[in-house]
Enzyme design. Structure first.
Site, mmCIF file in Angstrom:
data_model
loop_
_atom_site.group_PDB
_atom_site.id
_atom_site.type_symbol
_atom_site.label_atom_id
_atom_site.label_comp_id
_atom_site.label_asym_id
_atom_site.label_seq_id
_atom_site.Cartn_x
_atom_site.Cartn_y
_atom_site.Cartn_z
ATOM 1 N N LYS A 1 21.238 5.019 25.786
ATOM 2 C CA LYS A 1 20.057 5.136 24.004
ATOM 3 C C LYS A 1 20.998 5.642 23.287
ATOM 4 O O LYS A 1 20.532 6.106 22.420
ATOM 5 C CB LYS A 1 18.425 4.637 24.281
ATOM 6 C CG LYS A 1 18.673 4.127 23.241
ATOM 7 C CD LYS A 1 18.558 2.704 22.799
ATOM 8 C CE LYS A 1 18.187 1.607 21.434
ATOM 9 N NZ LYS A 1 18.451 0.413 21.422
ATOM 10 N N TYR B 1 9.706 13.764 30.353
ATOM 11 C CA TYR B 1 8.788 13.643 31.114
ATOM 12 C C TYR B 1 8.620 15.643 31.200
ATOM 13 O O TYR B 1 8.098 15.436 32.113
ATOM 14 C CB TYR B 1 9.487 13.298 33.118
ATOM 15 C CG TYR B 1 9.330 11.591 32.849
ATOM 16 C CD1 TYR B 1 9.574 11.232 32.060
ATOM 17 C CD2 TYR B 1 8.271 11.193 33.758
ATOM 18 C CE1 TYR B 1 9.790 9.516 32.023
ATOM 19 C CE2 TYR B 1 7.933 9.693 33.447
ATOM 20 C CZ TYR B 1 8.973 8.828 33.376
ATOM 21 O OH TYR B 1 9.021 7.943 32.972
ATOM 22 N N ASP C 1 19.258 -0.934 26.690
ATOM 23 C CA ASP C 1 18.182 -2.103 26.417
ATOM 24 C C ASP C 1 19.238 -3.297 26.985
ATOM 25 O O ASP C 1 19.092 -4.468 27.837
ATOM 26 C CB ASP C 1 17.582 -2.317 25.262
ATOM 27 C CG ASP C 1 19.118 -1.869 24.076
ATOM 28 O OD1 ASP C 1 20.005 -1.269 24.334
ATOM 29 O OD2 ASP C 1 18.655 -1.903 23.046
ATOM 30 N N ASP D 1 13.466 5.042 35.683
ATOM 31 C CA ASP D 1 11.636 4.882 35.984
ATOM 32 C C ASP D 1 11.102 3.515 35.770
ATOM 33 O O ASP D 1 10.815 2.215 37.169
ATOM 34 C CB ASP D 1 10.784 5.876 35.260
ATOM 35 C CG ASP D 1 9.443 5.849 35.600
ATOM 36 O OD1 ASP D 1 9.074 5.844 36.876
ATOM 37 O OD2 ASP D 1 8.733 6.267 35.429
#
Ligand code: NAD
Length: 481
Positions: free
Chosen positions: A173, A126, A206, A230
């Site tokens: 991640k 972002y 994930d 988000d």
């Protein structure tokens, strides 16, 4: 004494739900003095690419409290997201999104869901730094900083402690993004040691999200970088029964912003159908923040009682559970009619001035680590899709330089000196040059190298310096290296 707050009615369902929310707050006795600013679509279309006019910033900086309805960011280039701009400009680094189930009154597959998502709000993808680099390849920079990680991780642990939460889970991640997400995870482990009273674990995002979707009771507070947060918070809010019932607080050291987590719902705008609960819940969080916890408690309990009584907007309405399908205005009236009452099945809430939902600790900079320039990645636009040809031409071009070509990757995969013919290649090549003189490299060495590369006719797109920090390589290897 009324507390000045800045209010924006927003776009789509914004004005309807803001009217409803302010009506409830005022009826409950909130001591607030709203200053209305205009933001969003109309402002964008008047030519302000950020969706906000200079005068609106003055109000925000004066009141330091922003109660905001959702706004539309027009599609297409040239318009920057106002939400992102406001969060970043005002330093609102922590986005706190509590989501819980209200079974049996709001249908959900997960009656035991009670999760607070603490999303980093300023960094990650972002940062909004994007480039088209070649005819075929575009990039978006993912920026993760140590201050950003430390502040959000500490915020999560502080939130957990102050609100009687037992566990904080970190989602990242870092099996793939070992440096950026790796830093987030590392800081989580470091700061977690200061909170031995709180259980803590880390999930690869994930499988973490998959487990949230199937076994939400395993989670309590989740702290995660911007993009994952988000996505996760919309999923979790929707899992509670409707995206329309979760509020959020965006908090920083100086200013705080409170909003629903949903958007402008253009499909139901102007029809008195929208659920104002998300914004009402954001209002509750705002009242706690500005030191009016008794009013917050009255509203929250009246809202729970309304939900229990089966008075539901269309998004929550279910035959056999709901007793009355109401519009936005009537829902607000139903909450007002229950002010002073408590829920009978759901647990009532009680906010107190002693418990701040969130405390910010200023970042304490650490001494800088010593660094050494050891090489450079030169990104080249090269039309012929032949790694061997590029390697050969580049080696010739840099003869006599302080650096030598050590590898070439295409979209991160090593294609030279040893590649696979099966690897698909674009026109975008990363060519890694490492110093080989035995002495530290200088900026002048890099400029000399670039001169040689450019003079040989190559199109240089960009460069990334390669450093060792504390004597250790601080750059990723090529995939397959
Ligand atoms: P959305 O949240 O507006 O709508 C998704 C779905 O949920 C729609 O079916 C909508 O009817 C429903 N919904 C949302 N809020 C509801 C409510 N309060 N009551 C009942 N139903 C509700 O998401 P979207 O359609 O992806 O986005 C629409 C616009 O909102 C876009 O322009 C987007 O940029 C903007 N947006 C703004 C914010 C913000 O200002 N904070 C956040 C997200 C999206």
């Amino acid at each position: 004494m009324k507390t000045p707050i800045t209010v924006a009615y927003g776009d789509g369902i914004g004005p309807e739900i803001m009217n409803a929310a302010l009506h409830v707050l005022t009826a409950a006795g909130a001591q607030i003095a709203p200053e209305v600013i205009e933001i969003g679509e109309a402002v964008y279309l008047r030519g302000h690419s950020a969706g906000i006019e200079p005068g609106a910033w003055d109000s925000l900086r004066r009141t330091k409290v922003f109660f905001k309805a959702p706004i539309t960011t027009p599609q297409g280039g040239g318009f920057k997201s106002l939400n992102v701009t406001v969060r970043k400009t005002l330093g609102l680094y922590a986005n706190i999104r509590p989501c819980r189930a209200y079974m049996p009154f709001v249908h959900t597959h997960h009656p035991d869901l009670d999760i607070v998502i603490i999303r980093e709000n300023e960094e990650d993808l972002y940062a909004g730094i994007e480039h088209r680099q070649s005819d075929e390849v575009y990039q978006c920079l993912k920026l993760i900083s140590r201050p950003g990680c430390e502040r959000i991780v500490r915020a999560a642990f502080e939130y957990a402690r102050a609100n009687g939460r037992k566990k904080v889970s970190c989602f990242s991640k870092d099996n793939i993004m070992k440096m950026t997400d790796g830093l987030f995870h590392k800081v989580f482990d470091e700061i977690g040691q200061e909170y031995p009273d709180i259980e803590q674990d880390h999930w690869i995002v994930d499988i973490g999200m998959a487990r949230v979707a199937t076994q939400p009771a395993r989670f309590d507070v989740i702290v995660t970088p911007n993009l994952y947060g988000d996505i996760l918070s919309d999923i979790v809010a929707e899992m509670t029964g409707s995206v329309g019932i979760a509020g959020s607080a965006n908090l920083g050291e100086h200013v705080a912003m409170f909003e629903a987590i949903h958007g402008t719902a253009p499909d139901i705008a102007g029809q008195d159908k929208a659920n104002p609960s998300g914004l009402i819940m954001a209002g509750v969080m705002m009242l706690v923040h500005i030191g009016q916890p008794e009013v917050a408690t009255r509203i929250h309990n009246a809202w729970l009682r309304t939900i229990e009584d089966g008075i539901h907007t269309a998004d929550l309405y279910r035959e056999g559970v709901s007793t009355q399908r109401v519009g936005t205005c009537d829902f607000a009236e139903a909450v007002i009619a229950r002010l002073g009452q408590e829920p009978q099945t759901l647990a009532p809430v009680s906010y107190s001035t002693d418990v701040k939902p969130f405390t910010t600790a200023p970042y304490v900079p650490r001494p800088s680590a010593p660094r050494e320039l050891v090489g450079v990645d030169v990104f080249i636009d090269f039309e012929p899709r032949q790694a061997a040809l590029l390697g050969e031409q580049l080696q010739k071009a840099v003869v006599g330089s302080a650096l030598t070509l050590s590898m070439i990757t295409n979209r991160g995969v090593v294609v030279w000196p040893h590649g696979f013919p099966e690897t698909f290649c674009t026109d975008h090549w990363r060519c890694r040059f490492m110093g080989d003189t035995g002495r530290p490299l200088t900026g002048q060495d890099l400029i000399a190298l670039l001169n040689q590369v450019v003079n040989a006719g190559f199109e240089v797109i960009k460069t990334e310096n390669l450093y060792n920090f504390d004597g250790k390589p601080a750059y990723s290897l090529g995939q397959g290296q």
